[in-house]
Motif scaffolding. Structure first.
Motif, PDB file in Angstrom:
ATOM      1  N   VAL A  93      46.984  94.402  28.906  1.00  0.00           N
ATOM      2  CA  VAL A  93      46.824  95.357  27.807  1.00  0.00           C
ATOM      3  C   VAL A  93      46.518  96.756  28.334  1.00  0.00           C
ATOM      4  N   GLN A 118      45.785  89.210  18.924  1.00  0.00           N
ATOM      5  CA  GLN A 118      46.508  89.605  20.138  1.00  0.00           C
ATOM      6  C   GLN A 118      47.296  88.404  20.635  1.00  0.00           C
ATOM      7  N   SER A 165      38.919  99.104  31.462  1.00  0.00           N
ATOM      8  CA  SER A 165      40.039  98.884  30.542  1.00  0.00           C
ATOM      9  C   SER A 165      40.638 100.173  30.013  1.00  0.00           C
ATOM     10  N   PHE A 170      47.652 100.323  26.527  1.00  0.00           N
ATOM     11  CA  PHE A 170      46.566 100.622  25.587  1.00  0.00           C
ATOM     12  C   PHE A 170      46.771 101.948  24.867  1.00  0.00           C
ATOM     13  N   MET A 185      50.222  93.042  18.927  1.00  0.00           N
ATOM     14  CA  MET A 185      48.860  93.389  18.563  1.00  0.00           C
ATOM     15  C   MET A 185      48.808  93.624  17.060  1.00  0.00           C
ATOM     16  N   PHE A 243      49.974  87.512  23.836  1.00  0.00           N
ATOM     17  CA  PHE A 243      50.679  87.871  25.062  1.00  0.00           C
ATOM     18  C   PHE A 243      51.739  86.817  25.369  1.00  0.00           C
ATOM     19  N   MET A 294      49.305 101.820  21.919  1.00  0.00           N
ATOM     20  CA  MET A 294      49.072 100.961  20.760  1.00  0.00           C
ATOM     21  C   MET A 294      48.606 101.744  19.526  1.00  0.00           C
ATOM     22  N   LEU A 352      38.882  92.230  23.466  1.00  0.00           N
ATOM     23  CA  LEU A 352      39.746  91.885  24.594  1.00  0.00           C
ATOM     24  C   LEU A 352      38.943  91.437  25.804  1.00  0.00           C
ATOM     25  N   GLN A 390      53.881  91.840  24.131  1.00  0.00           N
ATOM     26  CA  GLN A 390      52.630  91.709  23.406  1.00  0.00           C
ATOM     27  C   GLN A 390      52.832  92.020  21.930  1.00  0.00           C
ATOM     28  N   HIS A 397      40.606  95.376  15.975  1.00  0.00           N
ATOM     29  CA  HIS A 397      41.631  94.525  16.576  1.00  0.00           C
ATOM     30  C   HIS A 397      41.600  93.167  15.878  1.00  0.00           C
TER      31      HIS A 397
END
Length: 285
Positions: free
Chosen positions: A58, A86, A188, A62, A137, A88, A65, A214, A135, A83
């Motif tokens: 992610v 999610q 992140s 990021f 989201m 993947f 998104m 996450l 992905q 969020h």
């Protein structure tokens, strides 16, 4: 252009299917190792920076998104965004030295009285154009009704009672450290203040600073890999969750896996006796 309006809030469907600008991301061993340490990942290939933990996927996407979600939802709803889910799909692991190209697009939205969703699809390719991961989201806008919506929803990954009644394959308990969010945020690239500032978190209606969803998902990923795949990240093909309730720093989380197929499992994660993650799915080759 199509729009959906409720109580003065307008969601714009004309942006569905429109890609964000491509962004490039250079993967370093240091960045991988920082992410592994920030998620208490015990797998040596992750901690040494050779192979990225699954949820690291992610990080390169990021910054794509939120713009994709806010091309459909009004930007003034940013503080209502959480969020929701999610999912993947992994074609291969990310490794140190990868030069990645990422982009994202909104593919659908839907409204309910308690909140509306915008689904973002993102893809990550390597320098040769080969697909590394995909992905989905789901952004959830609290207490906003966008009406019936349009477009596509994310692939399903719901847990059933039959799943829970199946063979329990593993049960893993882990501790969320008091400083977890302060380590995860720089690793992140997620600076959201509800994870770093107690006062802002309380103003948002939360009990205080909450763990990044996450980050909690990353804990479930290494639990799955260590217990179900011998720590081999290359075997992972899918990891999907729904975020049900925030996890607080200092809490223990317990993830239970049930086998649903020879190489597929359903899972849920509890914190303080309540579900924090549900509708979890993990698949291996």
């Amino acid at each position: 252009m199509t729009t959906s309006e409720s109580a003065g809030v307008v969601f714009d469907g004309s942006a569905l299917g429109e890609w964000t600008d491509e962004e490039r991301f250079s993967v370093t061993a240091e960045r991988i190792a920082e992410y592994a340490a920030a998620t208490n990942d015990p797998i040596e290939a992750h901690r040494s920076g050779q192979v990225a933990p699954p949820v690291f996927a992610v990080v390169p996407v990021f910054t794509s998104m939120a713009p994709a979600a806010l091309s459909v939802a009004p930007v003034e709803l940013l503080m209502k965004l959480v969020h929701g889910e999610q999912d993947f799909r992994f074609h291969r692991p990310i490794v140190a030295g990868d030069e990645l190209v990422v982009r994202a697009k909104p593919i659908g939205y839907a409204g309910k009285p308690n909140g509306s969703t915008v689904v973002i699809y993102a893809e990550t390719r390597d320098a040769a154009g080969e697909l590394v991961n995909e992905q989905w989201m789901t952004a959830f806008f609290r207490k906003v009704d966008a009406g019936p919506g349009e477009g596509e929803q994310a692939p399903g990954h719901r847990i059933t009672d039959a799943d829970r009644a199946g063979e329990q394959a593993a049960r893993v308990t882990a501790h969320i450290d008091e400083d977890q969010t302060f380590r995860y945020s720089p690793a992140s690239g997620d600076p959201m203040p509800i994870h770093l500032d107690d006062e802002i978190a309380r103003m948002a209606g939360l009990p205080g600073i909450i763990n990044h969803g996450l980050c909690t998902m990353a804990f479930t990923s290494w639990a799955a890999l260590t217990e179900l795949a011998g720590g081999d990240t290359a075997r992972l093909r899918r990891l999907a969750v729904r975020f049900a309730k925030p996890v607080l720093p200092g809490q223990d989380i317990t993830t239970t896996f049930w086998r649903t197929e020879p190489n597929a499992y359903a899972f849920e994660t509890e914190a303080a006796g309540e579900l924090a993650i549900t509708d979890g799915r993990v698949e291996f080759n």
